[in-house]
Write an enzyme that holds these catalytic residues in place. Sequence first.
Site, PDB file in Angstrom:
ATOM      1  N   ARG A  57       1.150 -10.707  13.165  1.00  0.00           N
ATOM      2  CA  ARG A  57       0.831  -9.372  12.663  1.00  0.00           C
ATOM      3  C   ARG A  57      -0.352  -9.414  11.701  1.00  0.00           C
ATOM      4  O   ARG A  57      -1.221  -8.542  11.732  1.00  0.00           O
ATOM      5  CB  ARG A  57       2.061  -8.774  11.969  1.00  0.00           C
ATOM      6  CG  ARG A  57       3.134  -8.312  12.938  1.00  0.00           C
ATOM      7  CD  ARG A  57       4.511  -8.282  12.302  1.00  0.00           C
ATOM      8  NE  ARG A  57       4.611  -7.395  11.154  1.00  0.00           N
ATOM      9  CZ  ARG A  57       5.638  -7.410  10.308  1.00  0.00           C
ATOM     10  NH1 ARG A  57       6.642  -8.277  10.479  1.00  0.00           N
ATOM     11  NH2 ARG A  57       5.680  -6.567   9.303  1.00  0.00           N
ATOM     12  N   ARG A  65      15.081  -8.039   9.103  1.00  0.00           N
ATOM     13  CA  ARG A  65      14.462  -7.493  10.305  1.00  0.00           C
ATOM     14  C   ARG A  65      14.121  -8.623  11.269  1.00  0.00           C
ATOM     15  O   ARG A  65      13.710  -9.707  10.858  1.00  0.00           O
ATOM     16  CB  ARG A  65      13.186  -6.730   9.954  1.00  0.00           C
ATOM     17  CG  ARG A  65      13.421  -5.310   9.533  1.00  0.00           C
ATOM     18  CD  ARG A  65      12.170  -4.621   9.051  1.00  0.00           C
ATOM     19  NE  ARG A  65      10.969  -4.905   9.841  1.00  0.00           N
ATOM     20  CZ  ARG A  65       9.806  -4.276   9.655  1.00  0.00           C
ATOM     21  NH1 ARG A  65       9.694  -3.360   8.718  1.00  0.00           N
ATOM     22  NH2 ARG A  65       8.759  -4.589  10.393  1.00  0.00           N
ATOM     23  N   ARG A 113      -7.756   3.305  11.564  1.00  0.00           N
ATOM     24  CA  ARG A 113      -7.579   1.894  11.909  1.00  0.00           C
ATOM     25  C   ARG A 113      -8.811   1.306  12.589  1.00  0.00           C
ATOM     26  O   ARG A 113      -8.896   0.093  12.771  1.00  0.00           O
ATOM     27  CB  ARG A 113      -6.362   1.707  12.817  1.00  0.00           C
ATOM     28  CG  ARG A 113      -5.034   2.027  12.142  1.00  0.00           C
ATOM     29  CD  ARG A 113      -3.881   1.770  13.085  1.00  0.00           C
ATOM     30  NE  ARG A 113      -2.601   2.089  12.485  1.00  0.00           N
ATOM     31  CZ  ARG A 113      -1.872   1.269  11.750  1.00  0.00           C
ATOM     32  NH1 ARG A 113      -2.321   0.053  11.513  1.00  0.00           N
ATOM     33  NH2 ARG A 113      -0.708   1.639  11.251  1.00  0.00           N
ATOM     34  N   LYS A 153       0.822  -1.214   0.000  1.00  0.00           N
ATOM     35  CA  LYS A 153       0.000   0.000   0.000  1.00  0.00           C
ATOM     36  C   LYS A 153       0.855   1.264   0.000  1.00  0.00           C
ATOM     37  O   LYS A 153       0.492   2.265  -0.625  1.00  0.00           O
ATOM     38  CB  LYS A 153      -0.970   0.001   1.185  1.00  0.00           C
ATOM     39  CG  LYS A 153      -0.348  -0.071   2.562  1.00  0.00           C
ATOM     40  CD  LYS A 153      -1.433  -0.147   3.631  1.00  0.00           C
ATOM     41  CE  LYS A 153      -0.825  -0.235   5.027  1.00  0.00           C
ATOM     42  NZ  LYS A 153      -0.063  -1.486   5.236  1.00  0.00           N
ATOM     43  N   ARG A 194      12.438 -10.510   2.671  1.00  0.00           N
ATOM     44  CA  ARG A 194      12.951  -9.145   2.596  1.00  0.00           C
ATOM     45  C   ARG A 194      14.325  -9.027   3.264  1.00  0.00           C
ATOM     46  O   ARG A 194      14.549  -9.517   4.359  1.00  0.00           O
ATOM     47  CB  ARG A 194      11.952  -8.201   3.278  1.00  0.00           C
ATOM     48  CG  ARG A 194      12.323  -6.737   3.220  1.00  0.00           C
ATOM     49  CD  ARG A 194      11.139  -5.872   3.586  1.00  0.00           C
ATOM     50  NE  ARG A 194      10.576  -6.180   4.904  1.00  0.00           N
ATOM     51  CZ  ARG A 194       9.487  -5.605   5.393  1.00  0.00           C
ATOM     52  NH1 ARG A 194       8.838  -4.702   4.665  1.00  0.00           N
ATOM     53  NH2 ARG A 194       9.027  -5.928   6.591  1.00  0.00           N
TER      54      ARG A 194
END
Length: 218
Positions: free
Chosen positions: A174, A163, A91, A16, A130
Amino acid sequence: MRPHALIFLGAPGAGKGTQAREVAKHYGIPQISTGDMLRDAVKRETALGLAAKARMESGSLVPDDVVDGIVAERINQPDCANGFILDGFPRTISQAQFVDRILAEKGEGRPLVLDIEVTEDLLLKRLTGRRTCSVCGEIYNIYFNSPKVEGLCDRDGGKLMQRADDNEVSIRQRLEGYHRQTSPLIEYYRGQGVLLSLNGDLEPEAIAKGLLDYLSKA
């Protein structure tokens, strides 16, 4: 009445932020994230910024009324006169209703909400794969955009880092939290007839082209 505000929804890794940047650049309007707004208010030392700073420094969550006030301050700035993009806000249903009230007070139309949907398997690959260069910050993905030499940046040879929270267990947690929190929001906007769902499994360029084509007619 044309949409004055665009709201991007999407799970972590949905892209996004990438799409919001493309739209912001194309139309010359600001892309605003909750983090950006908080940091700006703190930097300018507004009353709400100072209230947020005290909460942030103590490790507490910034309450809705403070965040709502900071959003109102931000979108009333001159660069938002021709429209703006909200990334990461709202949110909750109460925050969405707050945005609706602000736009109504400004005499603007309802927001257009863009929900980028990505299959969970692809999200996991995007996030677990990633890697970020420790020197220049260039981002790679071991599944889709791997470096020429494993573990090293193509640009400067810097070590590629992962990360700590880009592991499958953390990511699934998450994603569960995102879906639990956002599902009511999606239904809220769908009920208003302002929700557009996008296929986030496509290549970013294809998503951007389809999105810009749609917005040119909106």
